[in-house]
Motif scaffolding. Structure first.
Motif, PDB file in Angstrom:
ATOM      1  N   PHE A 123       0.836  -1.199   0.000  1.00  0.00           N
ATOM      2  CA  PHE A 123       0.000   0.000   0.000  1.00  0.00           C
ATOM      3  C   PHE A 123       0.872   1.251   0.000  1.00  0.00           C
ATOM      4  CE2 PHE A 123      -2.369   3.349   2.207  1.00  0.00           C
ATOM      5  CZ  PHE A 123      -3.567   3.343   1.531  1.00  0.00           C
ATOM      6  N   GLU A 124       1.898   1.275   0.842  1.00  0.00           N
ATOM      7  CA  GLU A 124       2.736   2.469   0.941  1.00  0.00           C
ATOM      8  C   GLU A 124       3.605   2.666  -0.288  1.00  0.00           C
ATOM      9  OE1 GLU A 124       2.304   4.809   2.933  1.00  0.00           O
ATOM     10  OE2 GLU A 124       0.970   3.842   4.365  1.00  0.00           O
ATOM     11  N   ASP A 125       4.014   1.574  -0.964  1.00  0.00           N
ATOM     12  CA  ASP A 125       4.769   1.726  -2.216  1.00  0.00           C
ATOM     13  C   ASP A 125       3.875   2.303  -3.314  1.00  0.00           C
ATOM     14  OD1 ASP A 125       7.123   0.859  -1.131  1.00  0.00           O
ATOM     15  OD2 ASP A 125       6.980  -1.189  -1.899  1.00  0.00           O
ATOM     16  N   ALA A 126       2.614   1.860  -3.347  1.00  0.00           N
ATOM     17  CA  ALA A 126       1.676   2.441  -4.311  1.00  0.00           C
ATOM     18  C   ALA A 126       1.477   3.922  -4.004  1.00  0.00           C
ATOM     19  CB  ALA A 126       0.341   1.697  -4.259  1.00  0.00           C
ATOM     20  N   TYR A 127       1.308   4.220  -2.728  1.00  0.00           N
ATOM     21  CA  TYR A 127       1.154   5.616  -2.299  1.00  0.00           C
ATOM     22  C   TYR A 127       2.348   6.445  -2.766  1.00  0.00           C
ATOM     23  CZ  TYR A 127       1.243   9.558   0.994  1.00  0.00           C
ATOM     24  OH  TYR A 127       1.311  10.812   1.554  1.00  0.00           O
ATOM     25  N   GLU A 155      -6.226   0.398  -4.163  1.00  0.00           N
ATOM     26  CA  GLU A 155      -5.308   1.214  -4.943  1.00  0.00           C
ATOM     27  C   GLU A 155      -5.809   2.648  -5.037  1.00  0.00           C
ATOM     28  OE1 GLU A 155      -2.726   0.971  -9.041  1.00  0.00           O
ATOM     29  OE2 GLU A 155      -4.717   0.055  -9.057  1.00  0.00           O
ATOM     30  N   VAL A 156      -7.101   2.826  -5.225  1.00  0.00           N
ATOM     31  CA  VAL A 156      -7.624   4.187  -5.341  1.00  0.00           C
ATOM     32  C   VAL A 156      -7.507   4.919  -4.003  1.00  0.00           C
ATOM     33  CG1 VAL A 156     -10.094   3.931  -4.807  1.00  0.00           C
ATOM     34  CG2 VAL A 156      -9.376   5.532  -6.540  1.00  0.00           C
ATOM     35  N   LYS A 157      -7.602   4.195  -2.897  1.00  0.00           N
ATOM     36  CA  LYS A 157      -7.401   4.841  -1.596  1.00  0.00           C
ATOM     37  C   LYS A 157      -5.974   5.353  -1.474  1.00  0.00           C
ATOM     38  CE  LYS A 157      -7.818   4.260   3.399  1.00  0.00           C
ATOM     39  NZ  LYS A 157      -8.356   3.439   4.516  1.00  0.00           N
TER      40      LYS A 157
END
Length: 798
Positions: A123-127, A155-157
Motif C-alpha cells: 500500500f505504501e509503495d503504491a502511495y 489502490e484508489v485509496k
C-alpha cells in the motif's frame, strides 16, 4: 476555482487520447507518455482540438506516468509529467477562443499491479508512486488531479491519500465498473461511494469499460448513494472492425443524445473515454450546453464498507459481532499473545456465518504492540471476510494506523464527549473517513439520566460538525449499564435511545450484554433487553452472533416489524430447525472438513486437517473428494460475485498448503505435477497492467494447470519463443489499454505462423467478442472463470 463551479454548472471533459495517438503513428508497445517529449506538437494539437471542441477540462497525457513504469535512465518521470502539463496548457492557449475558464488535469491511472495481500505491491509503495507523480504535476501547474480507470478500492485509496497529503489540488475520481456494477476486485457502487466520500474527494463517478447506454443503470445507483458531484465518461461504445481497422460503434450524434440523458439523471461533469474524439466532444457540448444542471442532493444513509460490500445502518437493525475482543475471553487473549491469527480468523468466519453484518476488532492487551497487531489483524481479516470492520481501540496511534490501511470505510469505536478525545479522533475521521461511535460520557462521567446522555450526544455531534463530519457518519452509544448495580439502568438506557433517535436524528449502537453483568443466566436478560432496545431505536447491537437467544430475538423482531420480506431470513434460519445451537461463543470448527478450510481460506486449518487425512486416505482421493470440490465451489462463487478476490486468493493459498502436505507425505505425488497441462499467460507489449492476468493465473493454478507467467509488457517474440520451447498448446493474452491491442494482434499473428497448433485466449477491459474475432483469437474470456472453463474443455479434447 473549479471547486466553486462543481455541481452548479455543467463541465465538459475531453475524450480519448490513445486512439488519437495511434492514428498519428504511436507504435505497438510504445509508451504514449513518451510522446510528451518526442512528439510534443502532436500531443499539443490533440489538446488544442479538444479545447476547441468545447472541453472545460483536458487531461494531460500522464495516464501511465509513474515511477513503476518510468524507471530507466532514458526518461525522467519529472520531465515526462512536466512536458505533459505544458503541452495541455499550450493547447488551452491556442484552443480556447471564447474566453471561458478552462483547466488542465493531471491524469492518474492505475499502477497495473495488485496491492498486497492480493498482489505484490505494498500500500505504501503504491502511495509513494502516486505521490511522486502528483508532486511533479502540481509543480508543473496542473489545476486538479483526476484519478481514473480504477478497478481496486485499495489502490484508489492509496492514490487519493497521496493527492490529499502531497498536494493542494482538487481531486476527482472515476472507477471502471462492469455491466453488473462491480469492480474487478469485487467492490460495488455503494461500497465505492462510501469510501470515496469518506476520503473527501471533490467529485466521483465512472469511466471506461462501457458505452454510454451501458452506464445508465450504474449511474442510477451512483446517484442513489452519493451526495457529491458525479462524473461520467463512457467509451464510444464497443470496438469493431472494418477494412482491417478498428473503430468504435457509437457515432458522435448518438453519443451526444445519450449524454443528454446522463445529464438529466444528475451527472454534472461529463466527457468521453476510449474511442471518443474531438467530434464526440463537440457534439456532446452542443447537445448538452444549455441543459439545466441538477445540483447534488445530500444523502443521509449511514454506511460502512469493506472492499466488497457496504452495510447500511438504517431502520432495520444490524448486528456487530463482539467476539474479536479480549475482554473476558481467555482463549482470545492467549491467541493474541501467541500470535495465533488462525484462531482470530476462525472467530471472524464463525460470526459471519452466524449472521453478523459488521465485525468488532479489538486487540488491546497490556503486553503486546497494539498498533502493529491491529494493523496485522485488520489485513488478515480482510483477506478472509468481506464484512466491514469496526476498529475498536482507545489508542490513537493504533486507530490511525488501522484506518490508513483499511480497505473501505470502517466503523470506529470510539469517541466520547471529552474534548481531549474529540480533538484526537475527529481529525482522523475527517482525513480517512469512517462512521464513528460516540459514547455519551464526558469530563463529568456518565450522566445518570437519559436527558444528560442526550446532552453529551448533542455536544459530540456539534463538535464533529466543525470538522465537516455529517450526522450520518455518527452513531451514538448511550451506554448500557448493568442492572445488577443500577436497577433503573435499563429504563434509563431505553429512554436515552429513544431521545437520541428523535432529537438528534442519528443512528445508535449498544454493547447489549453489559446490561446483565453479575447476574445468573445472562442470555435470558440480554435477549429480552435486546428486543426492547431495538423497539426503542437501537440501530446496531454489539452482540455474540453465536448466541441463539440473541439471534432468535433479532430474527423475530425483524419478522414482526416488517424488515424481513416474505420472512425469508426467518424461514431460512428456523424453517427446518430441529435442535438448539451449540454452546454460545465457541467457534464451530471441530467438525470442519478440508473442503471447508479451503473454502474459508484458513491455511493452518487446511494444513492440520490434511496432516490427519494423509494417514487415512490416498492422495488422489483427498484431491478429488476435498480439494477439487472446494475449489469448484470457490470458483463458482467468484464467477457469481459472492466470493471476492481476496477470499479467492486465500482459498488458493489454503489449497496449496494442503497439496504441499500431500506431496511431502507421498513420494509418488510428484507425478501429479508432471501431468499438468501447460498454459502461458502474458500481458502484451506496451501494457503494464497485469491485474486481470494474475487473477486468471490464480484460477488456472487452482484447477491444476501449470501456468508459465511471462509477466507484463511482453514482446510477441518472447511469447512465441516460450510456446515453442515448452510445446505449449494454450496461450492467454491480456490488455487493458486500447493502444496495446495491436501488440496482442501481432502476437497472435506470430503464433499462427510459428506455432500453429497453439490456441490463443484473450481478455481485458478493452476487448469484446467481435474484437477478439477480428484479431484472430480462438477464445474471448469475458471473465476469469470463462478462461478456466475454456482451458478445461480444450485439454479434455487433447
Amino acid at each position: 476555482m473549479i471547486k466553486d463551479r462543481l455541481g452548479k454548472e455543467l463541465l465538459f471533459f475531453d475524450g480519448g487520447m490513445g486512439t488519437l495517438l495511434q492514428e498519428r503513428g504511436l507504435q505497438p508497445g510504445e509508451l504514449p507518455e513518451t510522446w510528451n517529449i518526442e512528439h510534443t506538437e502532436e500531443v499539443f494539437d490533440i489538446h488544442r482540438q479538444y479545447f476547441e471542441a468545447g472541453s472545460d477540462i483536458v487531461l494531460a497525457n500522464t495516464f501511465g506516468a509513474n515511477a513503476l513504469k518510468f524507471h530507466s535512465d532514458e526518461y525522467e518521470l519529472e520531465d515526462i509529467v512536466t512536458a505533459a502539463i505544458v503541452s495541455a496548457k499550450e493547447g488551452a492557449n491556442f484552443g480556447v477562443h471564447d474566453g471561458r475558464e478552462v483547466y488542465v488535469a493531471l491524469d492518474v491511472g492505475p499502477t497495473g499491479k495488485l496491492l498486497k495481500p492480493m498482489g505484490d505491491l505494498s500500500f505504501e509503495d503504491a502511495y509513494a508512486a502516486f505521490a511522486e507523480t502528483m508532486r511533479y504535476g502540481e509543480a508543473a501547474g496542473a489545476d486538479l488531479i483526476h484519478i481514473e480507470t480504477m478497478s481496486d478500492t485499495y489502490e484508489v485509496k492509496a492514490a487519493v491519500l497521496a493527492a490529499k497529503e502531497c498536494t493542494n489540488l482538487p481531486v476527482f475520481v472515476t472507477m471502471i465498473f462492469d455491466e453488473k456494477g462491480k469492480l474487478l476486485t469485487g467492490g460495488d457502487v455503494p461500497s465505492v461511494v462510501a469510501m470515496l466520500e469518506g476520503l473527501r474527494v471533490d467529485a466521483l463517478g465512472m469511466n471506461c469499460g462501457l458505452g454510454p447506454e451501458q452506464m445508465l443503470p450504474i449511474l442510477e445507483e451512483v446517484m442513489k448513494y452519493t451526495s457529491l458531484p458525479v462524473i461520467v465518461k463512457p467509451n464510444a461504445g464497443l470496438p469493431k472492425q472494418k477494412d482491417g481497422g478498428t473503430y468504435y460503434d457509437v457515432k458522435p450524434e448518438a453519443f451526444a443524445e445519450t449524454m443528454k440523458q446522463i445529464v438529466g439523471m444528475g451527472a454534472c461533469v461529463i466527457g468521453g473515454c476510449c474511442g471518443t474524439t474531438p467530434d464526440h466532444i463537440r457534439a456532446m457540448v452542443a447537445a448538452c450546453r444549455n441543459l439545466a444542471v441538477k445540483e447534488p442532493v445530500k444523502k443521509h444513509e449511514t454506511i460502512v464498507s469493506s472492499y466488497g460490500r457496504a452495510t447500511v445502518i438504517g431502520d432495520k437493525p444490524v448486528i456487530i459481532g463482539e467476539r474479536i475482543n479480549p475482554t473476558g475471553k481467555k482463549k482470545l487473549k492467549q491467541a493474541l499473545k501467541d500470535h495465533d491469527l488462525d484462531y482470530i480468523l476462525k472467530e471472524a468466519i464463525m460470526q459471519q456465518e452466524n449472521g453478523a453484518h459488521i465485525l468488532d476488532v479489538n486487540v488491546g492487551l497490556p503486553d503486546i504492540d497494539e498498533t502493529a497487531v491491529m494493523v496485522e489483524v485488520v489485513k488478515e481479516l480482510q483477506s478472509v471476510t468481506s464484512l466491514p470492520l469496526q476498529i475498536d481501540t482507545v489508542s490513537q496511534p493504533a486507530m490511525e494506523a488501522a484506518m490508513r490501511i483499511y480497505n473501505g470505510k470502517p466503523m470506529i469505536n470510539s469517541v466520547n464527549g471529552k474534548q481531549e478525545i474529540m480533538d484526537q479522533v475527529f481529525p482522523l475521521i475527517q482525513k480517512y473517513g469512517g462512521v464513528v461511535v460516540g459514547l455519551t460520557i464526558d469530563e463529568a462521567g456518565i450522566p445518570e439520566t437519559a436527558e444528560g446522555r442526550l446532552a453529551v450526544a448533542e455536544k459530540i455531534i456539534a463538535e464533529a460538525a466543525k470538522y465537516g463530519i455529517d450526522k450520518k457518519d455518527i452513531v451514538i452509544d448511550v451506554l448500557a449499564m448493568t442492572i445488577s448495580s443500577d436497577p433503573d439502568g435499563a429504563k434509563t438506557t431505553l429512554k436515552a435511545l429513544k431521545l437520541v433517535r428523535e432529537k438528534c436524528g442519528v443512528r445508535t449502537v449498544l454493547g447489549v450484554s453489559n446490561i446483565s453483568f453479575g447476574l445468573p443466566y445472562r442470555p435470558a436478560v440480554n435477549s429480552n433487553f435486546y428486543t426492547m432496545a431495538m423497539q426503542n431505536g437501537l440501530s446496531a447491537g454489539i452482540i455474540n452472533p453465536s448466541s441463539e437467544d440473541m439471534m432468535r430475538s433479532y430474527y423475530s423482531y425483524c419478522a414482526l416489524m416488517g424488515y424481513d420480506e416474505n420472512f425469508e431470513s426467518y424461514i431460512a434460519r428456523y424453517g427446518n430447525r430441529t435442535a438448539q445451537a451449540g454452546p454460545a461463543g465457541e467457534p464451530k470448527t471441530s467438525g470442519m472438513t478440508l473442503s471447508g478450510a479451503i473454502e474459508k481460506g484458513l491455511k493452518e486449518e487446511a494444513h492440520q486437517i490434511t496432516e490427519k487425512l494423509v494417514r487415512e486416505m490416498e492422495p488422489l482421493d483427498i484431491i478429488n473428494q476435498e480439494l477439487v470440490p472446494a475449489l469448484d465451489k470457490v470458483g463458482r462463487g467468484f464467477e457469481k460475485g459472492t466470493v471476492f478476490l481476496p477470499q479467492l486468493l486465500m482459498s488458493a493459498d489454503a489449497a496449496k498448503m494442503a497439496f504441499a502436505v500431500i506431496k511431502e507425505r507421498f513420494s509418488g505425488a510428484d507425478t501429479l505435477d508432471e501431468d499438468k497441462a501447460k498454459v502461458i499467460l502474458a500481458t502484451v507489449k506496451g501494457d503494464i497492467h497485469d491485474i486481470g492476468k494474475n487473477i486468471v493465473k490464480v484460477l488456472l493454478e487452482n484447477y491444476s494447470f501449470d501456468v508459465i507467467d511471462l509477466g507484463k509488457d511482453v514482446p510477441p517474440e518472447r511469447v512465441v519463443e516460450k510456446a515453442i520451447e515448452e510445446d505449449v498448446k494454450l496461450v492467454g493474452l491480456s490488455a487493458l489499454m486500447t493502444t496495446t491491442v495491436v501488440s496482442m494482434e501481432e502476437t497472435i499473428r506470430q503464433l499462427r505462423e510459428k506455432k500453429p497448433d497453439c490456441k490463443v485466449m484473450v481478455g481485458g477491459a478493452v476487448l469484446n467478442q467481435e474484437y477478439a474475432d477480428m484479431i484472430g483469437a480462438d477464445f474471448y474470456g469475458k471473465d476469469a472463470m470463462q478462461s478456466v472453463y475454456y482451458a478445461q474443455k480444450l485439454f479434455e479434447k487433447e
